[in-house]
Write a protein that holds these residues in place. Structure first.
Motif, PDB file in Angstrom:
ATOM      1  N   ILE A  77       0.827  -1.207   0.000  1.00  0.00           N
ATOM      2  CA  ILE A  77       0.000   0.000   0.000  1.00  0.00           C
ATOM      3  C   ILE A  77       0.863   1.259   0.000  1.00  0.00           C
ATOM      4  CG2 ILE A  77      -0.301   0.353   2.503  1.00  0.00           C
ATOM      5  CD1 ILE A  77      -3.355   0.776   1.775  1.00  0.00           C
ATOM      6  N   GLU A  78       2.058   1.200   0.614  1.00  0.00           N
ATOM      7  CA  GLU A  78       2.927   2.372   0.603  1.00  0.00           C
ATOM      8  C   GLU A  78       3.570   2.558  -0.769  1.00  0.00           C
ATOM      9  OE1 GLU A  78       4.607   5.820   1.424  1.00  0.00           O
ATOM     10  OE2 GLU A  78       3.128   4.789   2.678  1.00  0.00           O
ATOM     11  N   VAL A  79       3.975   1.471  -1.405  1.00  0.00           N
ATOM     12  CA  VAL A  79       4.507   1.573  -2.775  1.00  0.00           C
ATOM     13  C   VAL A  79       3.435   2.112  -3.711  1.00  0.00           C
ATOM     14  CG1 VAL A  79       5.318   0.238  -4.765  1.00  0.00           C
ATOM     15  CG2 VAL A  79       6.256  -0.217  -2.498  1.00  0.00           C
ATOM     16  N   THR A  80       2.214   1.637  -3.564  1.00  0.00           N
ATOM     17  CA  THR A  80       1.103   2.121  -4.388  1.00  0.00           C
ATOM     18  C   THR A  80       0.866   3.604  -4.152  1.00  0.00           C
ATOM     19  OG1 THR A  80       0.067  -0.065  -4.225  1.00  0.00           O
ATOM     20  CG2 THR A  80      -1.312   1.745  -5.014  1.00  0.00           C
ATOM     21  N   ASN A  81       0.995   4.045  -2.897  1.00  0.00           N
ATOM     22  CA  ASN A  81       0.838   5.458  -2.579  1.00  0.00           C
ATOM     23  C   ASN A  81       1.900   6.307  -3.268  1.00  0.00           C
ATOM     24  OD1 ASN A  81      -0.223   7.762  -1.045  1.00  0.00           O
ATOM     25  ND2 ASN A  81       1.647   7.600   0.150  1.00  0.00           N
ATOM     26  N   GLN A  82       3.145   5.837  -3.258  1.00  0.00           N
ATOM     27  CA  GLN A  82       4.216   6.568  -3.932  1.00  0.00           C
ATOM     28  C   GLN A  82       3.960   6.632  -5.433  1.00  0.00           C
ATOM     29  OE1 GLN A  82       6.988   8.105  -2.439  1.00  0.00           O
ATOM     30  NE2 GLN A  82       6.006   7.655  -0.486  1.00  0.00           N
ATOM     31  N   VAL A  83       3.494   5.525  -6.007  1.00  0.00           N
ATOM     32  CA  VAL A  83       3.173   5.495  -7.443  1.00  0.00           C
ATOM     33  C   VAL A  83       2.029   6.450  -7.748  1.00  0.00           C
ATOM     34  CG1 VAL A  83       2.273   4.053  -9.320  1.00  0.00           C
ATOM     35  CG2 VAL A  83       4.040   3.152  -7.785  1.00  0.00           C
ATOM     36  N   TRP A  84       1.028   6.491  -6.873  1.00  0.00           N
ATOM     37  CA  TRP A  84      -0.111   7.399  -7.082  1.00  0.00           C
ATOM     38  C   TRP A  84       0.357   8.852  -7.093  1.00  0.00           C
ATOM     39  CZ3 TRP A  84      -2.224  11.566  -4.689  1.00  0.00           C
ATOM     40  CH2 TRP A  84      -3.481  11.972  -5.124  1.00  0.00           C
ATOM     41  N   MET A  85       1.177   9.228  -6.118  1.00  0.00           N
ATOM     42  CA  MET A  85       1.658  10.610  -6.056  1.00  0.00           C
ATOM     43  C   MET A  85       2.467  10.968  -7.299  1.00  0.00           C
ATOM     44  SD  MET A  85       2.633  11.384  -2.051  1.00  0.00           S
ATOM     45  CE  MET A  85       3.714   9.968  -1.832  1.00  0.00           C
ATOM     46  N   TYR A  86       3.331  10.057  -7.712  1.00  0.00           N
ATOM     47  CA  TYR A  86       4.139  10.329  -8.904  1.00  0.00           C
ATOM     48  C   TYR A  86       3.268  10.394 -10.150  1.00  0.00           C
ATOM     49  CZ  TYR A  86       7.860   9.995 -12.361  1.00  0.00           C
ATOM     50  OH  TYR A  86       8.704  10.238 -13.416  1.00  0.00           O
ATOM     51  N   GLY A  87       2.350   9.472 -10.285  1.00  0.00           N
ATOM     52  CA  GLY A  87       1.489   9.433 -11.468  1.00  0.00           C
ATOM     53  C   GLY A  87       0.556  10.614 -11.579  1.00  0.00           C
ATOM     54  N   ASN A  88       0.194  11.203 -10.441  1.00  0.00           N
ATOM     55  CA  ASN A  88      -0.705  12.356 -10.441  1.00  0.00           C
ATOM     56  C   ASN A  88       0.037  13.687 -10.340  1.00  0.00           C
ATOM     57  OD1 ASN A  88      -3.799  11.518 -10.224  1.00  0.00           O
ATOM     58  ND2 ASN A  88      -2.572   9.981  -9.160  1.00  0.00           N
ATOM     59  N   GLY A  89       1.358  13.631 -10.442  1.00  0.00           N
ATOM     60  CA  GLY A  89       2.146  14.860 -10.485  1.00  0.00           C
ATOM     61  C   GLY A  89       2.220  15.630  -9.192  1.00  0.00           C
ATOM     62  N   VAL A  90       1.989  14.954  -8.059  1.00  0.00           N
ATOM     63  CA  VAL A  90       2.031  15.657  -6.775  1.00  0.00           C
ATOM     64  C   VAL A  90       3.232  15.215  -5.932  1.00  0.00           C
ATOM     65  CG1 VAL A  90      -0.447  16.039  -6.709  1.00  0.00           C
ATOM     66  CG2 VAL A  90       0.487  13.965  -5.686  1.00  0.00           C
ATOM     67  N   TRP A  91       4.059  14.306  -6.470  1.00  0.00           N
ATOM     68  CA  TRP A  91       5.220  13.835  -5.709  1.00  0.00           C
ATOM     69  C   TRP A  91       6.286  14.915  -5.698  1.00  0.00           C
ATOM     70  CZ3 TRP A  91      10.329  12.916  -5.203  1.00  0.00           C
ATOM     71  CH2 TRP A  91      10.733  11.941  -4.273  1.00  0.00           C
ATOM     72  N   LYS A  92       6.709  15.312  -4.503  1.00  0.00           N
ATOM     73  CA  LYS A  92       7.752  16.321  -4.349  1.00  0.00           C
ATOM     74  C   LYS A  92       8.814  15.791  -3.382  1.00  0.00           C
ATOM     75  CE  LYS A  92       5.489  19.434  -6.783  1.00  0.00           C
ATOM     76  NZ  LYS A  92       5.950  19.858  -8.127  1.00  0.00           N
ATOM     77  N   LEU A  93      10.071  16.014  -3.701  1.00  0.00           N
ATOM     78  CA  LEU A  93      11.170  15.513  -2.885  1.00  0.00           C
ATOM     79  C   LEU A  93      11.088  16.018  -1.449  1.00  0.00           C
ATOM     80  CD1 LEU A  93      13.764  13.788  -3.101  1.00  0.00           C
ATOM     81  CD2 LEU A  93      15.024  15.910  -3.541  1.00  0.00           C
ATOM     82  N   GLY A  94      10.638  17.252  -1.302  1.00  0.00           N
ATOM     83  CA  GLY A  94      10.615  17.854   0.021  1.00  0.00           C
ATOM     84  C   GLY A  94       9.404  17.543   0.858  1.00  0.00           C
ATOM     85  N   ARG A  95       8.472  16.731   0.329  1.00  0.00           N
ATOM     86  CA  ARG A  95       7.277  16.448   1.132  1.00  0.00           C
ATOM     87  C   ARG A  95       6.716  15.044   0.953  1.00  0.00           C
ATOM     88  NH1 ARG A  95       3.012  20.262  -2.256  1.00  0.00           N
ATOM     89  NH2 ARG A  95       2.598  18.784  -3.955  1.00  0.00           N
ATOM     90  N   SER A  96       7.207  14.274  -0.019  1.00  0.00           N
ATOM     91  CA  SER A  96       6.567  13.000  -0.358  1.00  0.00           C
ATOM     92  C   SER A  96       7.347  11.764   0.060  1.00  0.00           C
ATOM     93  CB  SER A  96       6.314  12.936  -1.879  1.00  0.00           C
ATOM     94  OG  SER A  96       5.508  14.016  -2.302  1.00  0.00           O
ATOM     95  N   MET A  97       8.584  11.936   0.483  1.00  0.00           N
ATOM     96  CA  MET A  97       9.338  10.768   0.950  1.00  0.00           C
ATOM     97  C   MET A  97       8.763  10.281   2.283  1.00  0.00           C
ATOM     98  SD  MET A  97      13.321  11.560  -0.026  1.00  0.00           S
ATOM     99  CE  MET A  97      13.395  13.175   0.766  1.00  0.00           C
ATOM    100  N   PRO A  98       8.823   8.993   2.555  1.00  0.00           N
ATOM    101  CA  PRO A  98       8.251   8.454   3.807  1.00  0.00           C
ATOM    102  C   PRO A  98       9.131   8.744   5.018  1.00  0.00           C
ATOM    103  CG  PRO A  98       9.261   6.694   2.544  1.00  0.00           C
ATOM    104  CD  PRO A  98       9.345   7.936   1.684  1.00  0.00           C
ATOM    105  N   LEU A  99       9.202  10.019   5.385  1.00  0.00           N
ATOM    106  CA  LEU A  99      10.107  10.446   6.445  1.00  0.00           C
ATOM    107  C   LEU A  99       9.395  11.020   7.660  1.00  0.00           C
ATOM    108  CD1 LEU A  99      12.935  12.152   4.337  1.00  0.00           C
ATOM    109  CD2 LEU A  99      12.955   9.868   5.377  1.00  0.00           C
ATOM    110  N   GLU A 100       8.093  11.264   7.558  1.00  0.00           N
ATOM    111  CA  GLU A 100       7.375  11.718   8.736  1.00  0.00           C
ATOM    112  C   GLU A 100       7.315  10.578   9.750  1.00  0.00           C
ATOM    113  OE1 GLU A 100       6.900  14.695   9.119  1.00  0.00           O
ATOM    114  OE2 GLU A 100       6.491  15.647   7.175  1.00  0.00           O
ATOM    115  N   LEU A 101       7.069  10.894  11.006  1.00  0.00           N
ATOM    116  CA  LEU A 101       7.145   9.877  12.049  1.00  0.00           C
ATOM    117  C   LEU A 101       6.165   8.731  11.824  1.00  0.00           C
ATOM    118  CD1 LEU A 101       7.759  11.874  15.347  1.00  0.00           C
ATOM    119  CD2 LEU A 101       9.291  10.265  14.212  1.00  0.00           C
ATOM    120  N   CYS A 102       4.972   9.025  11.325  1.00  0.00           N
ATOM    121  CA  CYS A 102       4.025   7.942  11.069  1.00  0.00           C
ATOM    122  C   CYS A 102       4.488   7.073   9.899  1.00  0.00           C
ATOM    123  CB  CYS A 102       2.626   8.507  10.814  1.00  0.00           C
ATOM    124  SG  CYS A 102       1.808   9.100  12.321  1.00  0.00           S
TER     125      CYS A 102
END
Length: 242
Positions: free
Chosen positions: A60-85
């Protein structure tokens, strides 16, 4: 990339709407069922289920990353899985696959102090049945259910050293997050600036002193969680012998 073929449907999420309340009901129900069936879940026959749950989180996390990239909303400064959750999700996967207690110790605090708050007051734009709604709640609820499962069914518990391990873990990650924020123009963990909207960060002082206030608050709350957990475990043990 149109999920579910519903490109014209509004997905605006409303906190404490019917869909949100249903999710909260599911969260409470399954949490209760894990506790109620803790003796049955202690059997090693559930090992395959643990591994399956780990791979479901990866998927589900890989799918989420693919969704963000495919919809043009993936940004290096906000989309990497680095938040505590997000880190909690990674720890959940590792715990499910390895059963390492240190993963449980760190994850438990993230679950109680972070994921539960996110479930009750989610920062979310999309409502059901959008994929982002499903991803958000499945990921966050699993981050809570996994340590509860290992605590209640497998007998894992926190100690005072668990608080120390969490503090060391956070402070080892801190320089890396600061570096990534600088290089990617991000604001992971809100280490570069406070949220633009009014939040509890406003009570913690100006930048950069609120970062120290956050760390102090983390230590205090972690100690509270440990003390409550210790009292809870002792109470459950006493009831099990009566």
């Amino acid at each position: 990339m149109d999920w579910f073929g519903l490109s014209n449907q509004s997905f605006d999420f409303d906190m404490f709407s019917r869909n949100h309340l249903i999710i909260l009901g599911i969260f409470i129900l399954i949490t209760f069922l894990i506790f109620l069936n803790r003796k049955k879940l202690s059997d090693d026959k559930w090992r395959r289920a643990e591994i399956g749950a780990a791979f479901s989180l990866i998927l589900i996390e890989v799918t989420n990353q693919v969704w963000m990239y495919g919809n043009g909303v993936w940004k290096l400064g906000r989309s990497m899985p680095l938040e505590l959750c997000n880190i909690g999700l990674i720890l959940s996967v590792v715990l499910l696959l390895t059963r390492k207690k240190v993963m449980f110790e760190i994850l438990f605090f993230i679950a109680i102090l972070g994921a539960t708050q996110a479930i009750v007051t989610p920062a979310l734009k999309y409502d059901f049945p959008h994929f982002r709604f499903i991803h958000f709640f499945y990921a966050h609820m699993m981050v809570v259910w996994v340590p509860f499962y290992f605590s209640w069914a497998k007998g894992y518990s926190l100690t005072f050293k668990s608080v120390i391990k969490l503090t060391v873990f956070i402070n080892l990650l801190l320089p890396a997050i600061l570096f990534i924020n600088k290089q990617a123009d991000g604001n992971y963990w809100f280490l570069r600036h406070k949220p633009k909207s009014t939040s509890f960060f406003d009570l913690l002082g100006p930048y950069p002193w609120y970062i120290l206030s956050l760390e102090g608050l983390l230590i205090v709350l972690s100690l509270v969680v440990w003390l409550i957990s210790r009292k809870w475990n002792r109470s459950v043990e006493r009831r099990s012998f009566t």
